[in-house]
Design a protein around this motif. Structure first.
Motif, PDB file in Angstrom:
ATOM      1  N   GLU A 219     -13.783  56.149  65.320  1.00  0.00           N
ATOM      2  CA  GLU A 219     -13.672  56.517  63.737  1.00  0.00           C
ATOM      3  C   GLU A 219     -13.216  57.984  63.908  1.00  0.00           C
ATOM      4  OE1 GLU A 219     -14.358  55.053  61.262  1.00  0.00           O
ATOM      5  OE2 GLU A 219     -15.036  53.175  62.048  1.00  0.00           O
ATOM      6  N   TRP A 220     -13.587  58.847  64.822  1.00  0.00           N
ATOM      7  CA  TRP A 220     -13.022  59.969  64.852  1.00  0.00           C
ATOM      8  C   TRP A 220     -11.747  60.377  65.284  1.00  0.00           C
ATOM      9  CZ3 TRP A 220     -13.088  64.784  63.194  1.00  0.00           C
ATOM     10  CH2 TRP A 220     -12.605  66.005  63.670  1.00  0.00           C
ATOM     11  N   HIS A 223      -8.881  61.030  62.961  1.00  0.00           N
ATOM     12  CA  HIS A 223      -8.816  62.135  62.309  1.00  0.00           C
ATOM     13  C   HIS A 223      -8.972  63.553  63.278  1.00  0.00           C
ATOM     14  CE1 HIS A 223      -9.443  59.703  58.682  1.00  0.00           C
ATOM     15  NE2 HIS A 223     -10.600  59.141  59.546  1.00  0.00           N
ATOM     16  N   ILE A 253     -15.912  66.079  60.944  1.00  0.00           N
ATOM     17  CA  ILE A 253     -15.552  65.111  60.167  1.00  0.00           C
ATOM     18  C   ILE A 253     -15.587  65.685  58.779  1.00  0.00           C
ATOM     19  CG2 ILE A 253     -17.733  63.583  60.062  1.00  0.00           C
ATOM     20  CD1 ILE A 253     -13.739  62.545  59.947  1.00  0.00           C
ATOM     21  N   VAL A 256     -12.903  67.903  57.773  1.00  0.00           N
ATOM     22  CA  VAL A 256     -11.681  66.929  57.515  1.00  0.00           C
ATOM     23  C   VAL A 256     -11.923  66.678  56.154  1.00  0.00           C
ATOM     24  CG1 VAL A 256     -10.552  65.077  58.291  1.00  0.00           C
ATOM     25  CG2 VAL A 256     -11.151  66.489  60.035  1.00  0.00           C
ATOM     26  N   THR A 260      -9.176  66.953  52.898  1.00  0.00           N
ATOM     27  CA  THR A 260      -8.338  65.761  52.300  1.00  0.00           C
ATOM     28  C   THR A 260      -8.839  65.888  50.503  1.00  0.00           C
ATOM     29  OG1 THR A 260     -10.195  64.574  53.080  1.00  0.00           O
ATOM     30  CG2 THR A 260      -8.475  64.524  54.198  1.00  0.00           C
ATOM     31  N   ALA A 797      -6.049  59.118  52.583  1.00  0.00           N
ATOM     32  CA  ALA A 797      -6.442  59.870  53.868  1.00  0.00           C
ATOM     33  C   ALA A 797      -8.028  60.260  53.276  1.00  0.00           C
ATOM     34  CB  ALA A 797      -5.532  61.147  53.711  1.00  0.00           C
ATOM     35  N   ASP A 798      -8.150  60.499  51.991  1.00  0.00           N
ATOM     36  CA  ASP A 798      -9.528  61.157  51.658  1.00  0.00           C
ATOM     37  C   ASP A 798     -10.536  60.119  51.645  1.00  0.00           C
ATOM     38  OD1 ASP A 798     -11.130  63.335  50.278  1.00  0.00           O
ATOM     39  OD2 ASP A 798     -11.336  61.753  48.970  1.00  0.00           O
ATOM     40  N   GLN A 800     -10.387  57.288  53.738  1.00  0.00           N
ATOM     41  CA  GLN A 800     -10.588  57.205  54.958  1.00  0.00           C
ATOM     42  C   GLN A 800     -11.304  58.172  55.727  1.00  0.00           C
ATOM     43  OE1 GLN A 800      -6.601  56.788  56.826  1.00  0.00           O
ATOM     44  NE2 GLN A 800      -6.280  54.651  56.059  1.00  0.00           N
ATOM     45  N   ALA A 801     -11.123  59.385  55.380  1.00  0.00           N
ATOM     46  CA  ALA A 801     -12.096  60.289  55.714  1.00  0.00           C
ATOM     47  C   ALA A 801     -13.529  60.353  55.470  1.00  0.00           C
ATOM     48  CB  ALA A 801     -11.126  61.859  55.597  1.00  0.00           C
ATOM     49  N   GLN A 805     -16.770  59.558  57.870  1.00  0.00           N
ATOM     50  CA  GLN A 805     -17.815  60.555  57.913  1.00  0.00           C
ATOM     51  C   GLN A 805     -19.082  59.602  57.565  1.00  0.00           C
ATOM     52  OE1 GLN A 805     -18.237  63.155  54.186  1.00  0.00           O
ATOM     53  NE2 GLN A 805     -19.292  64.749  55.266  1.00  0.00           N
TER      54      GLN A 805
END
Length: 1011
Positions: A219-220, A223, A253, A256, A260, A797-798, A800-801, A805
């Protein structure tokens, strides 16, 4: 358990009822069962075991227990009266066997039967009447199952030494049949299963935690910031190994996600500005497009005005013709129908002519009917009626012809069946003759097989005795060689012992002489002698030999002791060889001098027995074949009679049917003439009848059509005046369907409305003051699309981040819980492994739990056995329990060795001689009985039966063994021995004498001195 009375009938070699009273033998306590080889001594023990458990003690088959000497209808039965705990019981058993059928020939299989009764007060009470129930009750009463009974009470021939000679695993299996240790084995297996499950669970938990860490790293990875050097491992992208690594991953995360979110806010504002600019541009372009479209449409409609006027005139003419549609259509339809009917009538006339030409036996009205033109309706009706009447007459003749045909067919079929019956009769007669010949041959074969079966028992005993003599005769020469070798070995050992003793004596004499010489050297005249005290020393001793020290004396004594032990062992080997040779000479008898003749005799006896067995096996099959022959003969005789009767009946039926067919055909010929078939005449009537009916229908329809056309022409002429149409054809040409007329009217009205609407739209204020060129909407849309794509990327992107998380935080929480559970599971697995290793023998002291329990039982058995073995061997031997399997868990703890008091060394039990093996085996068997009795809930064992083995003992050891059995007898136990040893007959006062004859074996109880 104590037996009182055994009754046998039609069982094994005992054909006649035989009774064995153990109560008559009880006063002596010790009795002998003796008789010739094959007489049936061991079968008495089989009967005793079968009565209690439904099993036999040897390797015999339970299906062959019925006596071959008994009558075919005799019931094989064994009855035993015994007592347990002061209560007397009676058990009755009958084995499975074949019995003659009550009716007819052949045999029927009878199932095994059993019943158990309690005796008392002259009455008996039924306890169980089914085989399985009797087995359960006997085991409960005696306290032993069948296997334990054969180990502690009934010691079969060659079997009771199994515990002594068996290996570790075999001894374990034997002990398991005596002592219930399944619980300990199941406990060890259960612990091993739990241990394996715990290890698997531990590995699964470790793998589950690793999977969680790998999922978090995955998962990390999407990012994580890129490393400056792609070839080097980035610290931020490394696989997390601990919970702290996962917690740091959660912090990264979160940073990140903050970045985003800020980028998404900026992209959303830019998209809103682009949307507003595009909305203004699209509104202006839409009004510009509407004005241009209205102008183009109006110019197009103005160019279509002439065509619209033409359609308006055609619509008006069609509406005037519509008022004349009915009359014009009626006149046209009537004219068309008459033209169509004219062609139909011509075709019907041609068909009727052809049908009349093909038909025969027609009535005159039909033959004379004119068909060149359409006849009148009355002529056609009269002809049709006459033809129908004639058709009914011909139908009756058709039925008569069909009956004649059926009678002819039945006559032919009856003749064919008569021929078939004749053939069946011939074949049945031939088969009957062949079957009679076969039955005669099979009856002769059955007689020969029965004769072979009657001789089978005697041949079996003769073959066994001949085989035993041959084996003994062949073994005599090797036994004599071993005896000679043993004598030479004993002589050498005695000579060596004598030499050692002489050397020791010489050394001791030299030592004494040397000592005297030394004392003489110290003597002085007038001084007293230190030995005798004399003052005179007339002959002082002197010696020329070297002085002998104490070490040489001890060495010589050791040599004497070793030589003495070797001489004792050689003497034992010689005694064993002498006993073995003696036993072989007794068994071989006169055949000892000619082994080859004994072997040839055994081979011939075995061949005679095999031939008789092969012939006797076929008895049941031949009896079934004869029964089958009888059934087939009866069936074939009945078939011959039935076939003859059937042939006569069928010939009579064929003649009757032929006569009936001839009468019917003569009647048809009188009506229609010779060679005329009614079916053909009737078939030709059908088309002619149809043609006449069709012409009659067409005549009526022509009359109606002519009248209709005249009326329609008159009506149309009156309606055409003043309409502008010349005739009906012009009216029909101007007609237009209503839907099409409606469509024309709607299109004309729609044209006028659309022109008015377009002129009004172009005059609207919103379409004024528009630019000459159309606004550029594509550029505005492209700007909006670019801004929207940028916002979509930022949103993705937001999202997914944030998803990463949430997943990483969830995985970190699950990892924290799993790590705590793993620690607890690891402690539990370690405890389970330690207990499982201990119980399965993988850890010290390296012996399994079940083997440890069995080893304890075996140690107790050895303790009881050694008490008797020391007495039977004059204190020479003891059994010792050893760790024969060494390290390795399941193979340890059940080894047996023997301690020899003469040498002070332990050795293998297989090194014992034949007599010593019997002594040790008997002591061990008695020890097993004592141990089982001690652990069987207070079971009191009041009887013991031993089959053979005493022939391997020399007189001294036989005496010791009998002394031990006497001690058992004095303790109140009843002991029975099967043996051929003559010394036992001289010593044992009571017994059972078994003898064999052609009618079966006979057992006689002798309760006093043996004859």
């Amino acid at each position: 358990m104590k037996p009182h009375l055994l009754r046998i009938e039609a069982f094994g070699p005992y054909a006649e009822p035989t009774a064995i009273s153990f109560d008559a033998l009880s006063p002596e306590g010790l009795f002998l069962i003796h008789g010739s080889t094959g007489a049936g001594k061991t079968f008495l023990l089989d009967a005793l075991c079968f009565a209690l458990y439904g099993e036999v003690s040897g390797d015999r088959n339970l299906k062959g227990l019925k006596s071959d000497h008994a009558a075919a209808g005799a019931l094989p039965q064994v009855v035993l009266e015994f007592s347990c705990g002061g209560v007397r019981y009676r058990v009755e058993r009958s084995p499975a066997h074949s019995a003659p059928r009550a009716r007819g020939s052949g045999t029927v299989e009878r199932a095994a039967q059993a019943a158990l009764f309690r005796l008392g007060g002259g009455e008996r009470q039924t306890i169980a009447s089914r085989t399985s129930e009797v087995n359960q009750e006997v085991e409960r009463l005696v306290g032993l199952n069948a296997a334990q009974f054969r180990q502690v009470i009934l010691l079969p021939q060659g079997r009771f030494a199994a515990v002594l000679r068996a290996g570790g695993e075999e001894r374990e299996a034997l002990l398991k049949t005596l002592f219930d240790t399944v619980l300990f084995e199941q406990a060890s297996s259960w612990l091993e299963e739990r241990d394996r499950a715990a290890r698997i669970e531990l590995a699964e938990r470790n793998r589950a935690l690793e999977v969680l860490r790998r999922q978090a790293a995955h998962e990390w990875s999407a990012h994580a910031p890129a490393a400056p050097d792609p070839s080097a491992e980035s610290a931020s992208g490394a696989l997390p190994e601990t919970q702290e690594d996962l917690d740091r991953l959660c912090e990264r995360i979160a940073a990140v996600v903050a970045m985003t979110a800020a980028d998404l806010e900026r992209r959303s504002a830019a998209l809103e500005v682009a949307r507003q600019a595009r909305a203004v541009c699209d509104s202006l372009a839409e009004r510009w497009d509407r004005r241009a479209a209205a102008s183009a449409r109006l110019a197009e409609r103005e160019s279509q005005r002439a065509s619209v006027e033409e359609f308006r005139q055609r619509l008006q003419r069609a509406e005037r013709a519509e008022a004349l549609r009915a009359s014009a259509a009626e006149e046209d339809s009537a004219r068309y129908d008459l033209e169509s009917l004219k062609g139909t009538i011509a075709e019907q006339l041609r068909q009727a002519v052809r049908a009349r030409e093909r038909a025969r036996a027609l009535p005159p009205s039909v033959r004379l009917l004119p068909l060149q033109a359409l006849p009148s309706l009355d002529d056609l009706t009269a002809a049709s009626n006459d033809l129908a009447a004639r058709r009914a007459e011909v139908q009756a003749l058709c039925q008569q012809a069909q009956e004649a045909q059926q009678a002819a067919v039945r006559a032919v079929e009856a003749g064919r069946r008569a021929q078939v019956a004749e053939g069946d009769q011939g074949r049945a007669a031939a088969a009957l003759e062949q079957r009679q010949r076969q039955r005669l041959a099979d009856a002769e074969a059955l007689q020969r097989a029965c004769s072979a079966r009657d001789r089978l028992s005697g041949l079996q005993r003769a073959a066994e005795e001949a085989g035993e003599r041959a084996r003994s005769a062949m073994a005599v020469a090797p036994a004599r060689q071993r005896l000679s070798t043993a004598e030479a070995g004993r002589n050498r050992a005695d000579a060596e012992r004598n030499r050692a003793l002489a050397a020791l004596l010489d050394l001791r004499q030299a030592q004494i002489a040397g000592m005297a010489a030394r004392l003489a050297q110290g003597l002085r005249r007038g001084d007293p002698c230190p030995v005798c005290g004399a003052l005179e020393h007339p002959r002082p001793a002197h010696s020329d030999r070297e002085p002998v020290g104490e070490e040489r004396i001890k060495s010589a004594e050791a040599a004497v002791e070793a030589a003495t032990g070797a001489a004792r062992a050689a003497a034992t080997a010689l005694a064993t060889a002498e006993a073995e040779l003696k036993a072989l000479l007794e068994k071989a008898g006169e055949a000892a001098g000619d082994p080859a003749a004994a072997v040839e005799g055994a081979r011939q006896a075995a061949a005679d027995r095999t031939a008789a067995q092969e012939a006797a096996v076929a008895i049941e099959a031949l009896e079934a074949v004869l029964s089958d022959h009888d059934r087939h003969l009866q069936s074939l005789q009945a078939a011959v009679q039935a076939a003859g009767t059937e042939r006569a009946l069928q010939l009579r039926a064929a003649a009757d049917e032929e006569q009936r067919a001839a009468v019917l055909r003569a009647g048809i010929a009188r009506e229609l003439g010779e060679e005329v078939e009614p079916a053909a005449v009737l078939e030709a009537f059908g088309p002619l009848q149809s043609g006449l009916r069709a012409l009659a229908s067409s005549a009526a329809e022509w009359s109606r059509g002519t009248s209709r056309l005249e009326r329609a022409m008159e009506r149309l002429a009156s309606e055409l005046a003043g309409t502008g149409f010349a005739d009906g054809a012009a009216v029909l040409a101007a007609l237009v369907e209503e839907g099409r007329r409606r469509h024309w009217a709607e299109r004309i009205a729609g044209y006028e409305r659309e022109v008015i609407e377009l002129r009004g739209a172009l005059a609207a204020p919103e379409l004024a003051a528009l630019p000459e060129e159309r606004p550029d909407t594509a550029a505005a849309a492209a700007a909006q699309a670019t801004a929207d794509a940028a916002r979509t990327l930022a949103t993705r992107a937001d999202t997914q981040a944030r998803g990463a998380q949430g997943e990483i935080e969830r995985l970190a929480a699950e990892h924290r819980q799993g790590a705590a559970a793993l620690a607890q599971e690891r402690q539990r697995a370690q405890r389970l492994q330690a207990v499982a290793d201990r119980c399965s023998g993988r850890s010290a002291p390296h012996i399994s739990l079940q083997r440890w329990v069995l080893s304890t039982y075996l140690g107790e058995i050895c303790g009881f056995a050694n008490q008797r073995l020391e007495l039977m061997t004059a204190g020479r031997y003891q059994l010792r329990l050893t760790d024969a399997g060494g390290r390795g868990g399941r193979q340890a703890g059940l080894g047996l060795r023997v301690l020899d008091a003469y040498t002070g060394e332990e050795r293998e039990v297989n090194s014992l001689s034949g007599g010593e093996t019997f002594q040790a085996s008997l002591a061990l068997a008695l020890g097993v009985a004592d141990t089982v009795q001690a652990h069987a809930g207070g079971v009191h064992l009041e009887a013991l039966f031993i089959d053979e083995g005493f022939g391997t003992l020399d007189p001294d050891n036989l005496q010791l063994a009998m002394d031990e059995l006497d001690r058992l007898r004095e303790g109140g136990r009843l002991i029975g021995i099967i043996s051929h040893v003559g010394a036992l007959r001289e010593r044992i006062r009571a017994g059972i004498e078994v003898s064999a004859s052609e009618r079966g074996s006979v057992a006689v109880v002798r309760a006093t001195v043996m004859d």
